[in-house]
Scaffold this motif. Structure first.
Motif, PDB file in Angstrom:
ATOM      1  N   GLY A 214       0.797  -1.225   0.000  1.00 37.52           N
ATOM      2  CA  GLY A 214       0.000   0.000   0.000  1.00 37.52           C
ATOM      3  C   GLY A 214       0.825   1.267   0.000  1.00 37.52           C
ATOM      4  O   GLY A 214       0.398   2.296   0.547  1.00 37.52           O
ATOM      5  N   ILE A 215       2.020   1.216  -0.580  1.00 39.02           N
ATOM      6  CA  ILE A 215       2.906   2.379  -0.658  1.00 39.02           C
ATOM      7  C   ILE A 215       3.280   2.628  -2.105  1.00 39.02           C
ATOM      8  O   ILE A 215       3.652   1.696  -2.830  1.00 39.02           O
ATOM      9  N   ASN A 216       3.187   3.880  -2.530  1.00 38.29           N
ATOM     10  CA  ASN A 216       3.545   4.236  -3.903  1.00 38.29           C
ATOM     11  C   ASN A 216       5.032   4.600  -3.957  1.00 38.29           C
ATOM     12  O   ASN A 216       5.460   5.581  -3.355  1.00 38.29           O
ATOM     13  N   LEU A 217       5.806   3.822  -4.679  1.00 36.75           N
ATOM     14  CA  LEU A 217       7.242   4.069  -4.798  1.00 36.75           C
ATOM     15  C   LEU A 217       7.598   4.825  -6.063  1.00 36.75           C
ATOM     16  O   LEU A 217       8.408   5.742  -6.044  1.00 36.75           O
ATOM     17  N   LEU A 218       7.010   4.414  -7.164  1.00 32.39           N
ATOM     18  CA  LEU A 218       7.330   4.997  -8.468  1.00 32.39           C
ATOM     19  C   LEU A 218       6.205   5.948  -8.859  1.00 32.39           C
ATOM     20  O   LEU A 218       5.209   5.556  -9.463  1.00 32.39           O
ATOM     21  N   GLU A 219       6.371   7.210  -8.510  1.00 34.53           N
ATOM     22  CA  GLU A 219       5.322   8.206  -8.709  1.00 34.53           C
ATOM     23  C   GLU A 219       5.482   8.892 -10.063  1.00 34.53           C
ATOM     24  O   GLU A 219       6.559   9.402 -10.389  1.00 34.53           O
ATOM     25  N   GLU A 220       4.413   8.921 -10.829  1.00 29.57           N
ATOM     26  CA  GLU A 220       4.471   9.507 -12.172  1.00 29.57           C
ATOM     27  C   GLU A 220       4.770  10.998 -12.117  1.00 29.57           C
ATOM     28  O   GLU A 220       5.467  11.538 -12.980  1.00 29.57           O
ATOM     29  N   GLU A 221       4.277  11.673 -11.088  1.00 28.17           N
ATOM     30  CA  GLU A 221       4.472  13.124 -10.986  1.00 28.17           C
ATOM     31  C   GLU A 221       5.938  13.473 -10.721  1.00 28.17           C
ATOM     32  O   GLU A 221       6.468  14.433 -11.288  1.00 28.17           O
ATOM     33  N   THR A 222       6.591  12.713  -9.846  1.00 27.84           N
ATOM     34  CA  THR A 222       7.966  13.034  -9.473  1.00 27.84           C
ATOM     35  C   THR A 222       9.007  12.295 -10.316  1.00 27.84           C
ATOM     36  O   THR A 222      10.166  12.688 -10.359  1.00 27.84           O
ATOM     37  N   MET A 223       8.594  11.197 -10.973  1.00 27.57           N
ATOM     38  CA  MET A 223       9.510  10.426 -11.818  1.00 27.57           C
ATOM     39  C   MET A 223       8.862  10.119 -13.173  1.00 27.57           C
ATOM     40  O   MET A 223       8.617   8.963 -13.516  1.00 27.57           O
ATOM     41  N   PRO A 224       8.562  11.159 -13.963  1.00 29.36           N
ATOM     42  CA  PRO A 224       7.847  10.947 -15.229  1.00 29.36           C
ATOM     43  C   PRO A 224       8.640  10.118 -16.249  1.00 29.36           C
ATOM     44  O   PRO A 224       8.052   9.316 -16.980  1.00 29.36           O
ATOM     45  N   LEU A 225       9.954  10.332 -16.301  1.00 30.47           N
ATOM     46  CA  LEU A 225      10.769   9.596 -17.278  1.00 30.47           C
ATOM     47  C   LEU A 225      10.818   8.112 -16.950  1.00 30.47           C
ATOM     48  O   LEU A 225      10.681   7.250 -17.826  1.00 30.47           O
ATOM     49  N   LEU A 226      11.021   7.801 -15.683  1.00 30.02           N
ATOM     50  CA  LEU A 226      11.109   6.402 -15.270  1.00 30.02           C
ATOM     51  C   LEU A 226       9.761   5.705 -15.392  1.00 30.02           C
ATOM     52  O   LEU A 226       9.683   4.545 -15.796  1.00 30.02           O
ATOM     53  N   SER A 227       8.697   6.430 -15.075  1.00 29.69           N
ATOM     54  CA  SER A 227       7.349   5.866 -15.202  1.00 29.69           C
ATOM     55  C   SER A 227       7.034   5.544 -16.657  1.00 29.69           C
ATOM     56  O   SER A 227       6.475   4.480 -16.963  1.00 29.69           O
ATOM     57  N   ALA A 228       7.383   6.461 -17.562  1.00 28.76           N
ATOM     58  CA  ALA A 228       7.144   6.227 -18.987  1.00 28.76           C
ATOM     59  C   ALA A 228       8.001   5.070 -19.484  1.00 28.76           C
ATOM     60  O   ALA A 228       7.550   4.253 -20.300  1.00 28.76           O
ATOM     61  N   TRP A 229       9.245   5.001 -19.000  1.00 32.05           N
ATOM     62  CA  TRP A 229      10.138   3.915 -19.419  1.00 32.05           C
ATOM     63  C   TRP A 229       9.582   2.556 -19.022  1.00 32.05           C
ATOM     64  O   TRP A 229       9.646   1.598 -19.812  1.00 32.05           O
ATOM     65  N   VAL A 230       9.037   2.447 -17.815  1.00 36.52           N
ATOM     66  CA  VAL A 230       8.470   1.177 -17.361  1.00 36.52           C
ATOM     67  C   VAL A 230       7.423   0.685 -18.351  1.00 36.52           C
ATOM     68  O   VAL A 230       7.446  -0.471 -18.787  1.00 36.52           O
ATOM     69  N   GLN A 231       6.524   1.574 -18.751  1.00 34.51           N
ATOM     70  CA  GLN A 231       5.462   1.177 -19.680  1.00 34.51           C
ATOM     71  C   GLN A 231       6.022   0.842 -21.048  1.00 34.51           C
ATOM     72  O   GLN A 231       5.628  -0.160 -21.675  1.00 34.51           O
TER      73      GLN A 231
END
Length: 239
Positions: free
Chosen positions: A188-205
């Protein structure tokens, strides 16, 4: 004429045996998964042997007597352990297809640097979030987010860590994006936040959408249940 034909068949069989590739893995192992991605990227045909972890096979123990862990790649009858070492071996052995490590020495060194950073920093703190409670978990959460944010800097100006196509760091780190979402759901904890880590979040997808990557991903529901069991065991052993 018959003898000549027999020799030709014998040589072909010998060649096939010499080029035989086996991978000893486990369906829920991130380390085995990234070796499979490397083999798939290189177009290498291989036999996959799925281990029963509680009852390690004699073949695994024979192939990796030092660590007794998987994955193990067996090529031409010779075993090789440690996933990142195996990936480099695959890249050098089947060098004509889709290079995994960059050709430029500096870029190659930096790829190794970021893969090691993820292994030494991102993985342990993420595991800490998964396996700890209370203040210890809060500390790991803060460190995990900081480490992921640092890892993101290697993506600046790039779609993948390897550039326009996946490379060594993508293969080494790619499983983490899949597992992190499962960790987040369990604790129940968000580690990879799209707002603060947009590049990494996009890379995951983007990475998980690559066909050869998607093809070998473990079933999410099955992996979720497996890791719920792991978390219960970890917490029970620490209390």
């Amino acid at each position: 004429m018959l003898m000549h034909s027999y020799e030709g068949v014998h040589q072909q069989e010998t060649k096939m045996a010499k080029n035989e590739v086996k991978l000893i893995g486990y369906w829920g192992s991130p380390a085995a998964l990234r070796v499979e991605w490397a083999l798939k990227l290189k177009g290498v045909e291989y036999e996959y042997i799925d281990e029963d972890l509680p009852n390690k096979s004699p073949f695994l123990l024979q192939c990796n007597p030092v660590y007794k862990k998987l994955p193990v790649l067996v090529h031409d009858g010779k075993p090789l352990a440690e996933s990142l070492v195996i990936i480099e071996y695959i890249d050098e052995t089947w060098s004509s297809e889709n290079p995994i490590l960059p050709q430029d020495p500096y870029e190659r060194a930096m790829a190794r640097f970021w893969a090691k950073f993820a292994e030494d920093k991102c993985v342990p703190t993420t595991v800490g979030v998964f396996s700890k409670l209370g203040e210890e978990q809060e500390k790991c959460t803060k460190e995990a987010r900081e480490n992921l944010k640092t890892l993101e800097t290697a993506l600046k100006g790039r779609k993948f860590f390897g550039g326009e196509t996946i490379g060594f760091v993508d293969i080494a780190v790619g499983w983490l994006g899949y597992w992190i979402r499962i960790v987040e759901e369990i604790v129940g904890i968000n580690l990879l936040e799209e707002e603060t880590m947009p590049l990494l979040s996009a890379w995951v997808q983007d990475f998980l959408d690559v066909a050869l990557v998607k093809e070998r991903l473990p079933p999410r529901d099955k992996l979720l249940q497996l890791n719920k069991g792991f978390r219960e065991q970890m917490i029970a052993s620490s209390t």
